[in-house]
Design an enzyme around this catalytic site. Structure first.
Site, PDB file in Angstrom:
ATOM      1  CD  GLU A   1       2.142 -14.043   7.845  1.00 50.41           C
ATOM      2  OE1 GLU A   1       2.761 -14.882   8.515  1.00 50.41           O
ATOM      3  OE2 GLU A   1       1.249 -14.341   7.013  1.00 50.41           O
TER       4      GLU A   1
ATOM      5  CD  GLU B   1     -12.265 -14.780   0.073  1.00 46.12           C
ATOM      6  OE1 GLU B   1     -11.450 -15.716   0.102  1.00 46.12           O
ATOM      7  OE2 GLU B   1     -12.198 -13.849  -0.760  1.00 46.12           O
TER       8      GLU B   1
END
Length: 373
Positions: A358, A239
């Site tokens: 993050e 992905e």
């Protein structure tokens, strides 16, 4: 690049050009997420370009991941409507091929390659987001199968897909990463509800999926029960490591370059030249990831790096276009103003989908720490 890849590139480009010239689609930003046309996907299937890397015995093309990269790059350049087959081709098919039983492969891979089966992703949840270890959707044993209960959110094209990939909790363990399992779910099964989520532009591609005691046969488990965390982490390489994380705004970049081609201010030329140089570097990383996949590796950290850098790049394409041209975004218009509006509306999702910034930086940092130990 080899002659066969050059030939493949030209074939894909010619197909996209024909469909665009015939008015079958208009180039858009974020086409791999927003441009849904099952007839275009069926045409791709007829050329053997879905599942192009899979073994021929499962309906695939038996070619390399570099060949697949050529196909996807040309489709993204064109802003073609590829969303119908994108998720299944990019990651669900490869996950089934890597972890699925021979029966599961025979049941799904040929139908994905023919664009007869389409998939959406059931990963994120309202209380989990990108923290997949926090998912609360559960799957409980029920005789020879399973029953899934829970909810998934931000699921693109669930209302148009025949099946869903679902990550669910099947047990506990010492760590919250333990006890996760991957499933294939038929969206026509009893107990499935799909609710639309309309975006700021009034478009409907997001959805919430509700699973109320949904039956799933045991043969539709992907891989090993309880090993979903390890499997999904590797699956995210598919992905995150593709050029859709870099070229979602390519139609806007192309329009920007054309708009300043004649008599442009030096500063504008320099800004576009910098974007072009960065794109070349990001393409190189994507090619290295494809080579890693061909070698049987799961380049988790390299894919995270590409996704993080691509997120920044795509956002800056939009900001540069706005700054350099002074164009007013127009969602209902044509040309650069319409593409600019599309880029602006898509930009907030760049740093979230496929893993928040993050999360990606944590993966990258851990990889660097491993190298210096």
């Amino acid at each position: 690049m080899t002659d066969d890849l050059d030939e493949l590139r030209q074939q894909v480009r010619d197909l996209a050009d024909r469909w665009q010239a015939a008015g079958r689609f208009r180039p858009v930003c974020d086409a791999w997420l927003r441009g849904h046309d099952i007839e275009f996907s069926k045409e791709m299937a007829r050329h053997g370009w879905i599942g192009i890397t899979w073994p021929r015995e499962y309906g695939g093309g038996g070619r390399s991941n570099l060949a697949r990269l050529v196909v996807t790059e040309e489709l993204l350049r064109a802003g073609a409507p590829v969303a119908a087959h994108w998720i299944a081709d990019r990651q669900i098919g490869p996950a089934i091929l890597r972890y699925g039983t021979p029966q599961l492969r025979r049941e799904f891979l040929p139908r994905i390659a023919a664009a007869d089966v389409t998939f959406c992703l059931g990963m994120s949840e309202t209380e989990a987001g990108s923290d997949l270890a926090a998912v609360r959707t559960t799957a409980a044993r029920d005789g020879s199968g399973w029953r899934i209960t829970g909810a998934k959110v931000w699921t693109s094209h669930a209302h148009r897909s025949s099946h869903a990939y679902v990550l669910a909790r099947t047990g506990g363990g010492e760590r919250r990463h333990d006890g996760l399992t991957e499933f294939v779910v038929d969206l026509a099964a009893p107990g499935v509800t799909v609710r639309p989520i309309i975006d700021l532009q009034g478009e409907h591609h997001f959805n919430e999926m509700i699973f109320d005691d949904v039956p799933v046969p045991d043969r539709w488990v992907i891989g090993e029960v309880g090993q979903g965390w390890r499997q999904v982490t590797e699956q995210l390489s598919f992905e995150r490591g593709g050029l859709e994380r870099v070229m979602s705004t390519y139609p806007l970049l192309q329009a920007l370059a054309r708009s300043v081609a004649d008599g442009a201010e030096p500063a504008a030329v320099e800004a576009i030249g910098e974007l072009a140089a960065r794109l070349a570097t990001l393409r190189r990383i994507a090619w290295e990831i494809a080579a890693d996949l061909d070698a049987g590796a799961a380049p988790v950290r390299r894919a995270a790096l590409l996704k993080h850098l691509g997120t920044t790049f795509e956002r800056e394409v939009t900001e540069t276009a706005r700054r350099v041209t002074g164009a007013r975004p127009d969602p209902t218009g044509d040309g650069l103003p319409a593409l600019l509006a599309q880029g602006i509306l898509a930009a907030p999702g760049f740093s979230i989908r496929g893993g928040t910034t993050e999360v990606l930086l944590t993966l990258i940092a851990r990889g660097e720490a491993d190298l210096v130990r």
